[in-house]
Enzyme design. Structure first.
Site, short mmCIF file in Angstrom:
data_model
loop_
_atom_site.label_atom_id
_atom_site.label_comp_id
_atom_site.label_asym_id
_atom_site.label_seq_id
_atom_site.Cartn_x
_atom_site.Cartn_y
_atom_site.Cartn_z
N LYS A 32 -57.02 7.27 32.52
CA LYS A 32 -56.37 8.59 32.38
C LYS A 32 -57.02 9.38 31.10
CE LYS A 32 -51.18 9.47 32.43
NZ LYS A 32 -49.90 9.01 32.53
N GLU A 57 -49.55 4.05 39.99
CA GLU A 57 -49.65 3.65 38.32
C GLU A 57 -48.93 2.33 38.62
OE1 GLU A 57 -49.53 6.08 34.62
OE2 GLU A 57 -48.26 7.26 35.98
N CYS A 114 -51.29 10.04 37.67
CA CYS A 114 -49.75 10.89 36.95
C CYS A 114 -49.66 12.07 36.28
CB CYS A 114 -49.51 9.73 35.61
SG CYS A 114 -47.14 9.67 36.09
#
Length: 294
Positions: free
Chosen positions: A136, A63, A176
């Protein structure tokens, strides 16, 4: 916002790697990115070349590989339109050059708001074509001691779960903080590989990173490729590192505690198939989103 009802599977065009059942090498890149895009891309290129020279056919970047700014708004200043810009041009060029599948852990793309980005995971095939994009979904928030993170201030969340069909099987995309939400991975179906490019804080990483990565591998009987930011950044932020590749039995095949480098191992689809046959937990599920729970 109904997220699990919006699952998009991208079918990639057949390529020269289209054996599907062969053992291949896979790699995760660990970095300690800074605020300068050009310098980060140069370091990413160096590490990708190392992985490719070792035979990796699928390489995943962490990321924010292209920018970890001095402040959170720095990524907004370098955001790109999809299909345009130096970061995306770099990913396409390198994938084609090394004839690899390359996953850009996250790239800041334009959003519906002038002060925010979409934190987007982009997948490129070995011809350099972008074949998938995942934005995301879960945005990190933390107020713990002196640490304060509020991603919603600079990121517009996505709402579509993304699975891409590749020569290596189905790849489920996440980023993440998504790691903390197992329902996301259940909704992907029976994927062969899960990628979790991350920039975990050192505080939360020490407590939970390895446990969560191994749990996602075990409960989905899937390989997990987890490239991370790992070290100290010019902003003063410290990221946890410990990039790793984990097999469907939860075994850590390779890992790197700190600093820039490459984590590399093998993906064995026949081994995965044998585990799923011996322990068909995915077929034993009785509680689903459609179950009548009272």
């Amino acid at each position: 916002m109904a997220i699990t009802s919006r699952i998009k599977t991208t079918k990639a065009k057949p390529t020269s790697l289209n054996s599907g059942k062969d053992i291949i090498k896979i790699a995760a890149i660990q970095m300690a990115s800074g605020p300068y895009v050009a310098a980060n891309l140069s370091e990413a290129e160096r590490l990708i070349e190392i992985a490719a020279n070792q035979g990796a056919k699928l390489i995943v970047l962490p990321e924010y590989f292209a920018i970890m700014g001095l402040k959170e708004t720095d990524k907004v200043a370098v955001r790109e339109e999809e299909g345009k810009g130096p970061i995306q041009n770099f990913l396409s060029k390198i994938a084609k050059q090394h004839k690899i599948w390359l996953i850009g852990g996250s790239v800041p793309l334009i959003s519906n708001f002038p002060n925010k980005v979409r934190n987007s995971c982009l997948v490129y095939d070995d011809k350099g074509h972008q074949v998938a994009r995942y934005d995301k979904i879960h945005l990190f928030g933390l107020d713990l001691g002196n640490e304060h993170y509020h991603e919603e201030k600079t990121i517009e969340s996505g709402n579509t779960i993304k699975v891409v069909e590749s020569p290596f099987g189905k790849i489920g995309l996440s980023i993440c903080y998504d790691l903390r939400f197992p329902e996301l991975y259940r909704a992907m179906g029976e994927v062969n590989i899960i990628v979790v490019p991350s920039a975990f804080t050192d505080t939360t990483g020490k407590a939970h990173w390895e446990t969560l990565i191994r749990a996602r591998a075990i409960e989905n009987l899937s390989y997990v490729i987890a490239p991370a930011q790992g070290g100290y950044h010019l902003s003063g932020r410290e990221t946890h590192g410990n990039s790793m590749i984990v097999d469907p039995w939860g075994v850590i095949l390779d890992r790197l505690p700190r600093g820039s480098g490459v984590v590399i191992s093998t993906f064995n689809p026949k081994y995965q198939e044998s585990l799923r046959k011996s322990l068909p937990a995915l077929k034993h599920r009785t509680i689903t989103e459609k179950s009548d729970i009272r």
